[in-house]
Design an enzyme around this catalytic site. Structure first.
Site, PDB file in Angstrom:
ATOM      1  N   TRP A  21       0.847  -1.209   0.000  1.00 46.02           N
ATOM      2  CA  TRP A  21       0.000   0.000   0.000  1.00 46.02           C
ATOM      3  C   TRP A  21       0.875   1.249   0.000  1.00 46.02           C
ATOM      4  CZ3 TRP A  21      -1.300   2.761   4.971  1.00 46.02           C
ATOM      5  CH2 TRP A  21      -2.276   3.762   4.796  1.00 46.02           C
ATOM      6  N   GLN A  27       4.641   5.594  -4.377  1.00 47.61           N
ATOM      7  CA  GLN A  27       5.753   6.307  -3.725  1.00 47.61           C
ATOM      8  C   GLN A  27       7.124   5.843  -4.218  1.00 47.61           C
ATOM      9  OE1 GLN A  27       5.935   5.568   0.482  1.00 47.61           O
ATOM     10  NE2 GLN A  27       7.533   7.076   0.838  1.00 47.61           N
ATOM     11  N   TYR A  54      -5.076  -0.396  -4.370  1.00 49.19           N
ATOM     12  CA  TYR A  54      -3.800   0.280  -4.086  1.00 49.19           C
ATOM     13  C   TYR A  54      -3.215   0.868  -5.369  1.00 49.19           C
ATOM     14  CZ  TYR A  54      -3.730  -2.094   0.511  1.00 49.19           C
ATOM     15  OH  TYR A  54      -4.030  -2.561   1.775  1.00 49.19           O
ATOM     16  N   TRP A 204      -2.163  -4.834  10.157  1.00 52.83           N
ATOM     17  CA  TRP A 204      -1.487  -3.837   9.311  1.00 52.83           C
ATOM     18  C   TRP A 204      -0.978  -2.622  10.087  1.00 52.83           C
ATOM     19  CZ3 TRP A 204      -4.075   0.937   8.535  1.00 52.83           C
ATOM     20  CH2 TRP A 204      -5.467   0.956   8.665  1.00 52.83           C
ATOM     21  N   SER A 205      -0.032  -1.929   9.459  1.00 54.91           N
ATOM     22  CA  SER A 205       0.605  -0.718  10.007  1.00 54.91           C
ATOM     23  C   SER A 205       1.189  -0.913  11.406  1.00 54.91           C
ATOM     24  CB  SER A 205      -0.351   0.479   9.991  1.00 54.91           C
ATOM     25  OG  SER A 205      -0.555   0.938   8.680  1.00 54.91           O
ATOM     26  N   ALA A 208       2.642   2.173  12.735  1.00 54.14           N
ATOM     27  CA  ALA A 208       1.759   3.337  12.592  1.00 54.14           C
ATOM     28  C   ALA A 208       2.268   4.207  11.440  1.00 54.14           C
ATOM     29  CB  ALA A 208       1.661   4.116  13.904  1.00 54.14           C
ATOM     30  N   ARG A 227       7.304   8.865   4.334  1.00 54.33           N
ATOM     31  CA  ARG A 227       5.899   8.846   3.924  1.00 54.33           C
ATOM     32  C   ARG A 227       5.212  10.152   4.311  1.00 54.33           C
ATOM     33  NH1 ARG A 227       1.978   3.820   5.266  1.00 54.33           N
ATOM     34  NH2 ARG A 227       3.592   2.804   4.035  1.00 54.33           N
ATOM     35  N   GLY A 287       5.289  -2.505   5.818  1.00 58.41           N
ATOM     36  CA  GLY A 287       5.458  -1.795   4.553  1.00 58.41           C
ATOM     37  C   GLY A 287       6.908  -1.355   4.477  1.00 58.41           C
ATOM     38  N   GLN A 293      14.792  -1.440   4.950  1.00 56.90           N
ATOM     39  CA  GLN A 293      13.748  -1.457   5.992  1.00 56.90           C
ATOM     40  C   GLN A 293      13.218  -2.876   6.195  1.00 56.90           C
ATOM     41  OE1 GLN A 293      10.933   1.418   4.486  1.00 56.90           O
ATOM     42  NE2 GLN A 293      12.090   3.162   5.264  1.00 56.90           N
TER      43      GLN A 293
HETATM   44  P1  NDP Z   1       4.045   0.237   8.510  1.00 53.45           P
HETATM   45  O1  NDP Z   1       3.375   0.759   9.720  1.00 53.45           O
HETATM   46  O2  NDP Z   1       5.036  -0.861   8.646  1.00 53.45           O
HETATM   47  O3  NDP Z   1       4.696   1.482   7.752  1.00 53.45           O
HETATM   48  C1  NDP Z   1       5.571   1.256   6.693  1.00 53.45           C
HETATM   49  C2  NDP Z   1       6.342   2.507   6.361  1.00 53.45           C
HETATM   50  O4  NDP Z   1       7.127   2.935   7.466  1.00 53.45           O
HETATM   51  C3  NDP Z   1       7.339   2.227   5.246  1.00 53.45           C
HETATM   52  O5  NDP Z   1       6.749   2.296   3.972  1.00 53.45           O
HETATM   53  C4  NDP Z   1       8.370   3.300   5.501  1.00 53.45           C
HETATM   54  O6  NDP Z   1       7.873   4.546   5.006  1.00 53.45           O
HETATM   55  C5  NDP Z   1       8.416   3.350   7.032  1.00 53.45           C
HETATM   56  N1  NDP Z   1       9.403   2.405   7.575  1.00 53.45           N
HETATM   57  C6  NDP Z   1       9.348   1.045   7.556  1.00 53.45           C
HETATM   58  N2  NDP Z   1      10.416   0.517   8.154  1.00 53.45           N
HETATM   59  C7  NDP Z   1      11.174   1.533   8.569  1.00 53.45           C
HETATM   60  C8  NDP Z   1      12.402   1.582   9.252  1.00 53.45           C
HETATM   61  N3  NDP Z   1      13.046   0.484   9.638  1.00 53.45           N
HETATM   62  N4  NDP Z   1      12.923   2.812   9.534  1.00 53.45           N
HETATM   63  C9  NDP Z   1      12.277   3.925   9.142  1.00 53.45           C
HETATM   64  N5  NDP Z   1      11.109   3.948   8.485  1.00 53.45           N
HETATM   65  C10 NDP Z   1      10.538   2.742   8.204  1.00 53.45           C
HETATM   66  O7  NDP Z   1       2.957  -0.361   7.535  1.00 53.45           O
HETATM   67  P2  NDP Z   1       2.030   0.250   6.379  1.00 53.45           P
HETATM   68  O8  NDP Z   1       1.273   1.414   6.871  1.00 53.45           O
HETATM   69  O9  NDP Z   1       2.843   0.407   5.152  1.00 53.45           O
HETATM   70  O10 NDP Z   1       1.036  -0.962   6.185  1.00 53.45           O
HETATM   71  C11 NDP Z   1       1.580  -2.243   5.873  1.00 53.45           C
HETATM   72  C12 NDP Z   1       0.672  -2.981   4.950  1.00 53.45           C
HETATM   73  O11 NDP Z   1      -0.558  -3.258   5.588  1.00 53.45           O
HETATM   74  C13 NDP Z   1       0.275  -2.261   3.668  1.00 53.45           C
HETATM   75  O12 NDP Z   1       1.279  -2.316   2.673  1.00 53.45           O
HETATM   76  C14 NDP Z   1      -0.945  -3.044   3.264  1.00 53.45           C
HETATM   77  O13 NDP Z   1      -0.558  -4.253   2.640  1.00 53.45           O
HETATM   78  C15 NDP Z   1      -1.592  -3.341   4.618  1.00 53.45           C
HETATM   79  N6  NDP Z   1      -2.639  -2.344   4.920  1.00 53.45           N
HETATM   80  C16 NDP Z   1      -3.933  -2.796   4.977  1.00 53.45           C
HETATM   81  C17 NDP Z   1      -4.966  -1.932   5.178  1.00 53.45           C
HETATM   82  C18 NDP Z   1      -6.359  -2.450   5.203  1.00 53.45           C
HETATM   83  O14 NDP Z   1      -7.309  -1.640   5.206  1.00 53.45           O
HETATM   84  N7  NDP Z   1      -6.556  -3.737   5.215  1.00 53.45           N
HETATM   85  C19 NDP Z   1      -4.747  -0.470   5.357  1.00 53.45           C
HETATM   86  C20 NDP Z   1      -3.341  -0.106   5.324  1.00 53.45           C
HETATM   87  C21 NDP Z   1      -2.349  -1.024   5.136  1.00 53.45           C
HETATM   88  P3  NDP Z   1       8.832   5.749   4.529  1.00 53.45           P
HETATM   89  O15 NDP Z   1      10.219   5.234   4.347  1.00 53.45           O
HETATM   90  O16 NDP Z   1       8.199   6.201   3.264  1.00 53.45           O
HETATM   91  O17 NDP Z   1       8.694   6.764   5.603  1.00 53.45           O
END
Ligand code: NDP
Length: 329
Positions: A21, A27, A54, A204-205, A208, A227, A287, A293
């Site tokens: 996502w 992105q 997505y 998920w998330s 956060a 993000r 994610g 990451q």
């Molecule tokens: P996370 O809370 O894991 O956030 C991921 C984001 O955090 C990354 O894209 C990156 O963003 C940042 N990040 C990750 N690891 C690190 C690190 N080690 N150090 C620093 N920054 C980091 O999860 P998401 O919000 O992406 O959600 C995960 C998945 O859950 C989605 O891809 C989707 O498949 C699912 N989902 C399902 C939903 C639903 O309604 N069912 C809704 C939302 C998500 P950046 O580098 O850009 O800052």
């Protein structure tokens, strides 16, 4: 990587899944997306999560391409239906018409013959649940889908679904809610209802959306390439700024950094490990905007957190933890 059964089903999933996502098709460029998928496979992630909606359907295409050469039996490919994928009146929701059309379109974009777990992305109040679950059951009987799940359904909706699934003898096995140290709304109602129905949680998330990585420093500018920085220029991103990007929340999160360090973890690892401490969680979907990451976060697999660490997390975040079950969905 460690592996768990998904609820009461026979399906094994990796305890950390990779989701796409906001990242794939939006992105990050396709090369980076592929590198993240390759990193995930390298460390033993077998469960991949996407949705037709997505990046306006592009995320499925990117994931399908990235996984094209992989032995299909070695991975679990999960996607979702419900949110709008077009401007037509039937390009949304959980009607039989849209489910059948959306499933075929997802199969094409993912370049596969079947989906392992097919989720209702949300509850659709405008379609009888019986119509929805009959369509799902037919997809299962056709072999296009192996298992059914739901995302962000309330306890009452899960109970209603479980009763119908039993009647239809349909493998309804998963719930996909948001869950993290900051967002615990499932604990009071959804978890007991899902457990009673034999569902496993694929959550998920866990960070956060990056807030629990600790990289957002209070009173400082947003880190470039994050993000939240991207969200500032792209309003379709998920209200990250509105919910958690406040200096007082970020200050509390910073207090977790030394707690993680004390037990040899980074803060993202602590955040993922926290979710995995709960036996009702089968897998945590992370994610990633870059492969590093993935490599960092997967080290949370297999980590045990002791009671002292868990209570210090609760004390530090206390005021900022959302627990209201009414916030489901
Ligand atoms: P996370 O809370 O894991 O956030 C991921 C984001 O955090 C990354 O894209 C990156 O963003 C940042 N990040 C990750 N690891 C690190 C690190 N080690 N150090 C620093 N920054 C980091 O999860 P998401 O919000 O992406 O959600 C995960 C998945 O859950 C989605 O891809 C989707 O498949 C699912 N989902 C399902 C939903 C639903 O309604 N069912 C809704 C939302 C998500 P950046 O580098 O850009 O800052």
């Amino acid at each position: 990587m460690e592996y768990r059964k998904l609820g009461n089903s026979g399906l094994t999933v990796s305890e950390i899944s990779l989701g796409n996502w906001i990242t794939h098709g939006a992105q990050v460029d396709d090369g980076t997306a592929k590198a993240c998928v390759e990193a995930a496979l390298e460390v033993g992630i077998t469960t991949f999560d996407t949705a037709d909606v997505y990046s306006n359907t592009k995320a499925e295409t990117v994931l399908g391409h990235a996984l094209k050469e992989i032995r299909r039996e070695s991975i679990e490919l999960c996607t979702k239906v419900c949110h709008p994928t077009g401007s037509g009146r039937n390009d949304r929701g959980l009607s039989r018409k849209h489910i059948m059309e959306a499933c075929n379109a997802s199969l094409q974009r993912l370049q596969t013959d079947y989906i392992d777990v097919y989720y209702a992305h949300r509850y659709d109040p405008n379609t009888p649940l019986e119509e929805t679950f009959l369509a799902f059951a037919d997809l299962v009987r056709q072999g296009k889908v192996h298992y059914i799940g739901v995302s962000e359904w309330t306890a009452a909706q899960i109970e209603e679904g479980a009763a119908l699934a039993k009647e239809l003898r349909m493998p309804f096995i998963a719930s996909q809610p948001q869950y993290s140290m900051l967002w615990r709304v499932i604990e009071k109602e959804v978890v007991p209802a899902s457990t009673q129905a034999g569902l496993g949680h694929i959550t998920w998330s866990p960070l956060a959306q990056g807030i629990l990585s600790g990289k957002y420093i209070p009173y400082e500018a947003l880190p470039a390439g994050s993000r939240a920085a991207a969200e500032a220029g792209a309003p379709f991103f998920n209200n990250l700024a509105g919910r958690w990007l406040h200096d007082d929340v970020l200050s509390a999160v910073q207090q977790l950094v030394p707690v993680a360090k004390e037990i040899g973890l980074t803060l993202p690892q602590l955040a993922v490990a926290w979710v995995l401490q709960h036996p009702y969680v089968s897998s945590v979907i992370i994610g990633a905007s870059r492969p590093e990451q993935v490599l960092e976060n997967v080290k949370a697999s297999g980590v045990q957190l002791d009671r002292d660490i868990l209570s210090r997390i609760d004390e530090i975040l206390n005021q900022w933890i959302e627990r209201d079950p009414a916030k489901t969905g």
